[in-house]
Design an enzyme around this catalytic site. Structure first.
Site, PDB file in Angstrom:
ATOM      1  N   CYS A   2       7.990 -14.277   4.406  1.00 63.19           N
ATOM      2  CA  CYS A   2       8.357 -15.670   5.205  1.00 63.19           C
ATOM      3  C   CYS A   2       8.447 -15.129   6.618  1.00 63.19           C
ATOM      4  CB  CYS A   2       9.960 -16.036   4.595  1.00 63.19           C
ATOM      5  SG  CYS A   2       9.652 -16.361   2.850  1.00 63.19           S
ATOM      6  N   ARG A  27       1.068 -12.935   8.004  1.00 64.86           N
ATOM      7  CA  ARG A  27       2.400 -12.279   7.101  1.00 64.86           C
ATOM      8  C   ARG A  27       2.036 -12.974   5.658  1.00 64.86           C
ATOM      9  NH1 ARG A  27       7.280 -10.543  10.040  1.00 64.86           N
ATOM     10  NH2 ARG A  27       8.680 -11.234   7.940  1.00 64.86           N
ATOM     11  N   TRP A  75       6.771 -17.888   1.772  1.00 63.00           N
ATOM     12  CA  TRP A  75       5.906 -17.330   0.654  1.00 63.00           C
ATOM     13  C   TRP A  75       6.783 -17.327  -0.674  1.00 63.00           C
ATOM     14  CZ3 TRP A  75       1.248 -14.126   0.429  1.00 63.00           C
ATOM     15  CH2 TRP A  75       1.267 -13.405  -0.709  1.00 63.00           C
ATOM     16  N   ASN A  99      15.168 -16.164   5.680  1.00 58.88           N
ATOM     17  CA  ASN A  99      14.338 -15.029   5.135  1.00 58.88           C
ATOM     18  C   ASN A  99      15.197 -14.216   4.380  1.00 58.88           C
ATOM     19  OD1 ASN A  99      12.166 -16.131   6.227  1.00 58.88           O
ATOM     20  ND2 ASN A  99      11.820 -14.391   7.687  1.00 58.88           N
ATOM     21  N   GLY A 100      14.758 -13.585   3.147  1.00 57.87           N
ATOM     22  CA  GLY A 100      15.402 -12.405   2.403  1.00 57.87           C
ATOM     23  C   GLY A 100      15.792 -13.006   1.066  1.00 57.87           C
ATOM     24  N   GLU A 478      -4.119   6.961  -9.546  1.00 59.74           N
ATOM     25  CA  GLU A 478      -3.756   6.014  -8.347  1.00 59.74           C
ATOM     26  C   GLU A 478      -3.640   6.978  -7.151  1.00 59.74           C
ATOM     27  OE1 GLU A 478      -3.881   3.156  -7.579  1.00 59.74           O
ATOM     28  OE2 GLU A 478      -2.711   2.971  -5.966  1.00 59.74           O
ATOM     29  N   LYS A 482      -6.192   6.376  -4.079  1.00 55.96           N
ATOM     30  CA  LYS A 482      -5.619   6.197  -2.663  1.00 55.96           C
ATOM     31  C   LYS A 482      -6.337   7.081  -1.536  1.00 55.96           C
ATOM     32  CE  LYS A 482      -4.486   3.251  -2.966  1.00 55.96           C
ATOM     33  NZ  LYS A 482      -3.935   2.324  -3.813  1.00 55.96           N
ATOM     34  N   GLU A 485     -10.058   6.663  -1.274  1.00 57.52           N
ATOM     35  CA  GLU A 485     -10.226   5.226  -0.253  1.00 57.52           C
ATOM     36  C   GLU A 485     -10.242   5.387   1.112  1.00 57.52           C
ATOM     37  OE1 GLU A 485      -7.361   2.573  -2.538  1.00 57.52           O
ATOM     38  OE2 GLU A 485      -8.981   1.255  -2.442  1.00 57.52           O
ATOM     39  N   HIS A 501      -9.944  21.964 -20.766  1.00 54.91           N
ATOM     40  CA  HIS A 501     -11.305  21.370 -21.288  1.00 54.91           C
ATOM     41  C   HIS A 501     -12.511  21.030 -20.432  1.00 54.91           C
ATOM     42  CE1 HIS A 501      -8.836  21.184 -24.856  1.00 54.91           C
ATOM     43  NE2 HIS A 501      -8.001  20.693 -24.134  1.00 54.91           N
ATOM     44  N   LYS A 597     -10.676  -6.184   0.831  1.00 53.79           N
ATOM     45  CA  LYS A 597      -9.520  -6.628   0.258  1.00 53.79           C
ATOM     46  C   LYS A 597      -9.437  -7.192  -1.168  1.00 53.79           C
ATOM     47  CE  LYS A 597      -4.987  -6.031  -0.019  1.00 53.79           C
ATOM     48  NZ  LYS A 597      -4.556  -4.777  -0.515  1.00 53.79           N
TER      49      LYS A 597
HETATM   50  O1  M6R Z   1      -6.587  -7.829  -6.123  1.00 60.02           O
HETATM   51  P1  M6R Z   1      -6.790  -6.988  -7.294  1.00 60.02           P
HETATM   52  O2  M6R Z   1      -5.348  -6.314  -7.744  1.00 60.02           O
HETATM   53  O3  M6R Z   1      -7.243  -7.550  -8.541  1.00 60.02           O
HETATM   54  O4  M6R Z   1      -7.737  -5.896  -7.101  1.00 60.02           O
HETATM   55  C1  M6R Z   1      -8.243  -4.753  -7.644  1.00 60.02           C
HETATM   56  C2  M6R Z   1      -8.982  -3.855  -6.981  1.00 60.02           C
HETATM   57  O5  M6R Z   1     -10.063  -4.265  -6.361  1.00 60.02           O
HETATM   58  C3  M6R Z   1      -7.744  -3.121  -5.997  1.00 60.02           C
HETATM   59  O6  M6R Z   1      -6.754  -2.796  -6.583  1.00 60.02           O
HETATM   60  C4  M6R Z   1      -8.433  -1.649  -5.345  1.00 60.02           C
HETATM   61  O7  M6R Z   1      -8.642  -0.766  -6.239  1.00 60.02           O
HETATM   62  C5  M6R Z   1      -7.505  -1.466  -4.282  1.00 60.02           C
HETATM   63  N1  M6R Z   1      -8.365  -1.269  -3.083  1.00 60.02           N
HETATM   64  C6  M6R Z   1      -6.832  -0.179  -4.516  1.00 60.02           C
HETATM   65  O8  M6R Z   1      -6.137   0.403  -3.302  1.00 60.02           O
END
Ligand code: M6R
Length: 602
Positions: A2, A27, A75, A99-100, A478, A482, A485, A501, A597
Site C-alpha cells: 500500500c 509498489r 494492495w 498502511n500496515g 533455492e 539464486k 540467476e 554417489h 519476472k
Molecule cells: O511467478 P511464479 O512463482 O510462478 O514464477 C516461477 C518462476 O519463474 C520463478 O520462481 C523464477 O524461478 C524466479 N526467477 C526465481 O527467482
C-alpha cells in the site's frame, strides 16, 4: 504494497494526490482512493484497478482553495480488492488511510460493533476511523480523540486522518510502517516514501516509530510518549529511482530486508495462539482428500518441495511435487481424492496455469498459493491463499519464496488440525516456532557486512554445490538458483547424502561448497558429508549455529530452536551471499540477463 499521500495547503489537491499515487504505482496496488475536505465539504472517490479508473471518476472534480487531503493505493491483504475495501475509509464525518496491520482489530471491531457501529469493509483500517469518532463523540477534542485512538492500536501502522471536526488539520501517526512529512514553506505533504514528494517539497522529516501529531496552519506538532518534541528536517534527495528503492541499492536487497515485516502480514489473522485459521477454506474443504499434488516452477517449485516434507511428516498426508512443465506432458494419473495445489508468485506462469487447467479438467479440487490477487492462477483455482508479500520487483524471487513457504507450513498445520493427525502439543510448538520466524529473518548490519567480506573469495572457481538434507535440500536448490540467476556462476543444489554417489568427483580447492548445517535436523549426518568434501580439499562455507572447525568460511546463525526457524535464517544468508557476489561481479542484480519476472510463455 500500500501507499499513502497527504497534502494540506492552498493548491489544487486532486492532482497532487493522483500524481503522488502515480509515483507509488511501482509498489503494486489493486485499488486506490482519495478524500478531500475544502471548507467544510467532504469529497471522496475510490476505484478498483489502475489509477486511470480513479482519474476517470474524478475528472469532473477540482478542489478549490485551502483544504486537507489524503490518498491511498491498496494492495489487498484483508478482504478482496473492492471499492468498499479501498481506502480512505469513512466514518460519519472523518476519513482515514492506513498502511500496515492493526493486530488487535478484531477485538476493537467487536467493541465498536457492540456500541452500535456498522462496518462497511472487511479491513482492519476501518476500526481507526470509528474509534476516533467514538472518542470525539464522547467529548474529547479531535486531537485528544486521535491520541486516544492511536494508544489503542497494536501492530504496524502509518496512518493519516482528516475530519470535518477539524477541517484545517491532518492527524498522523507512525509505528512500524514508513511515513514521512515533506515541507515547502507553509505547505505540508505526507507520503509513505520519498517519491510522491520529490519536486514538490524541499525538506523532509522521516517519522520514527511511536510518533504522532497533527499539522495545522503550516505547523507540524509532533509528539511521542514523552510529549511534544522538537524535530529537525533534512534536505530531500531528488533521485526518484533511488527513492523507490527506499535507500537500498537494489529492489532485491530491499525485498530481502522486507522479509521479516511481510512475514507478519502473511501470518496476520491466520496464526492464532493455538490454532491456524484459514478463512479462504470452507470447513469441509479437505473432506474426501487423501493426497496433495503440488505443481510449480522455479523458486515456487522449491517452496513446494519444502512443503512436501512438512505435509507428510506433520499432517500425515501424502504429497507429491512436480515441475509444472514436466507434469503437463507426462500423462499423469490423477485421482479425485487428490487436492491439486499450484504455487506462483505472479499467478501468470504459463506452465503452472496450464497444469492447473489440466487438473481441473480431470475433476480435481484446486487451491493456489499466490502473491497476486485476481491473477489468472487465482481466478482459475477453486480457492486461493494469498501470500501477502507485496509486489516483488527483483527478478530473483526472495520474499515471495519466504511467504509461500510460510503459507504452506500453515496449510500443513491446518490439514493436521482438520484431519486430527496433529497433537495439540505439536501444533502449539509449531505455532510458537512460526511466531519466532520474523525475528530470524532480520538482516543485521553484522551479518550483511560479513557476507559482503566473505563474498570476495567466491567470484571464480569451477562451481558451487549448495548442500543440505531434508527441508534444507530444497533450500540448497533455492540457494543455488539464486546464485545462478544473478551471478551467472554455475551452482547446483544437492542432497548432502548424495554427493558421494558421483558429484564428489568434482571436489578440489576450486569447488565451493555452501553447507547448510542446522542443529535441529540431522546435524551429525550432514557434518560427515561435509567432512568427506573437506578431506578432498573442497572450499567449505558452513552455515550453522554450531562452530565447525573444518570450514574455510563460517557463518554462525543465531536461532536453533526449530528446523523451520533455522531454515528461514539460513535462507537469508544464501540470498545475501548471492546478492553480494553479483554486486562484486558488476551484474544487474534486479534484471539479470535472459530472465523475465513473469514467464507467460511455455
Ligand atoms: O511467478 P511464479 O512463482 O510462478 O514464477 C516461477 C518462476 O519463474 C520463478 O520462481 C523464477 O524461478 C524466479 N526467477 C526465481 O527467482
Amino acid at each position: 504494497m500500500c501507499g499513502i499521500v497527504g497534502y494540506i495547503g492552498p493548491k489544487e489537491k486532486k492532482e497532487i494526490l493522483l500524481d503522488g499515487l502515480q509515483e507509488l504505482e511501482y509498489r503494486g496496488y489493486d485499488s486506490a482512493g482519495i478524500a478531500i475536505i475544502e471548507g467544510k465539504k467532504l469529497h471522496d472517490f475510490k476505484a478498483v484497478g489502475k489509477l486511470k479508473n480513479l482519474r476517470e471518476k474524478t475528472k469532473n472534480y477540482t478542489s478549490e482553495g485551502f483544504g486537507v487531503s489524503i490518498g491511498h493505493t491498496r494492495w489487498a491483504t484483508h478482504g478482496k480488492p473492492t471499492e468498499l475495501n479501498a481506502h480512505p475509509h469513512l466514518g460519519a464525518y472523518s476519513y482515514v488511510v492506513h498502511n500496515g496491520i492493526i493486530e488487535n482489530y478484531q477485538e476493537l471491531k467487536k467493541e465498536l460493533q457492540q456500541g452500535g457501529v456498522t462496518f462497511l469493509s472487511q479491513t482492519d483500517t476501518e476500526t481507526i476511523v470509528h474509534l476516533f469518532e467514538k472518542y470525539h463523540n464522547e467529548g474529547l477534542t479531535p486531537f485528544e480523540a486521535f491520541k486516544k485512538t492511536v494508544n489503542r492500536l497494536e501492530g504496524a501502522y502509518a496512518t493519516l486522518l482528516i475530519t470535518e471536526a477539524a477541517p484545517d488539520t491532518i492527524f498522523f501517526a507512525k509505528n512500524g510502517s514508513p511515513m514521512l512529512i515533506g515541507f515547502d514553506g507553509e505547505e505540508v505533504y505526507f507520503a509513505s516514501s520519498d517519491t510522491p514528494i520529490i519536486g514538490k517539497a524541499n525538506e523532509v522529516y522521516y517519522l520514527e516509530d511511536g510518533e504522532y501529531g497533527y499539522v495545522q496552519n503550516g505547523k507540524v506538532h509532533l509528539f511521542d510518549s514523552h510529549g511534544e518534541k522538537v524535530f529537525h528536517t533534512q534536505p530531500l534527495i531528488a533521485d526518484k529511482a533511488m527513492a523507490q528503492k527506499e535507500g537500498y541499492r537494489f529492489f532485491m536487497e530491499k525485498e530481502i530486508y522486507e522479509q521479516s515485516r511481510v512475514m507478519g502480514e502473511t501470518m496476520m489473522g491466520r496464526v492464532l495462539e493455538e490454532e491456524i485459521v484459514l478463512d479462504e477454506l470452507d470447513a469441509d474443504f479437505f473432506e474426501g482428500i487423501n493426497a496433495i499434488k503440488i505443481c510449480a516452477c522455479g523458486t515456487s517449485y522449491h517452496s513446494a518441495l519444502t512443503a512436501a516434507y512438512l505435509f507428510e511428516r506433520l499432517a500425515k498426508i501424502r504429497c507429491d511435487v512436480e515441475i509444472a512443465s514436466e507434469f503437463r506432458y507426462k500423462e499423469p494419473l490423477l485421482t479425485q481424492d487428490t487436492l491439486f495445489v499450484t504455487i506462483s508468485q505472479s499467478g501468470e506462469t504459463a506452465d503452472t496455469l496450464e497444469a492447473l487447467k489440466m487438473a481441473k479438467r480431470a475433476g480435481l479440487k484446486s487451491l493456489s498459493v499466490c502473491n497476486v490477487d485476481n491473477s489468472s492462477i487465482v481466478r482459475e483455482s477453486d480457492t486461493a491463499i494469498l501470500t501477502r508479500a507485496g509486489i516483488e520487483k527483483g527478478v530473483a524471487s526472495t520474499k515471495a519464496f519466504a511467504t509461500q513457504t510460510m503459507v504452506l507450513w500453515m496449510l500443513t498445520l491446518y490439514v493436521g488440525q482438520v484431519k486430527g493427525t496433529l497433537s495439540k502439543e505439536v501444533l502449539k510448538s509449531e505455532i510458537d516456532a512460526m511466531l519466532h520466524t520474523p525475528k530470524a529473518l532480520i538482516v543485521t548490519d553484522e551479518l550483511h557486512a560479513k557476507l559482503h567480506r566473505l563474498s570476495k573469495r567466491y567470484l571464480h572457481g569451477h562451481g558451487f554445490f549448495f548442500i543440505g538434507r531434508d527441508i534444507f535440500y530444497p533450500l540448497a536448490l533455492e540457494g543455488a538458483l539464486k546464485l545462478k540467476e544473478i551471478s551467472y556462476l554455475h551452482a547446483e543444489g544437492y542432497p548432502a547424502g548424495e554427493m558421494k554417489h558421483g558429484p564428489i568427483a568434482l571436489a578440489d580447492a576450486e569447488l565451493f561448497t555452501i553447507a547448510l548445517m542446522p542443529k535441529t535436523m540431522h546435524y551429525d549426518k550432514i557434518k560427515s558429508n561435509v567432512e568427506e568434501l573437506s578431506a578432498r580439499d573442497a572450499t567449505i562455507c558452513a552455515i550453522s549455529p554450531l562452530p565447525f572447525e573444518l570450514a574455510d568460511d563460517f557463518v554462525q546463525t543465531q536461532y536453533s530452536s526449530h528446523p523451520m526457524v533455522e531454515f528461514f535464517e539460513m535462507m537469508v544468508v544464501t540470498q545475501l551471499l548471492a546478492l553480494e557476489i553479483s554486486v562484486r561481479l558488476g551484474n544487474d542484480v534486479d534484471m539479470p540477463r535472459n530472465l523475465a519476472k513473469s514467464v507467460t510463455v511455455e
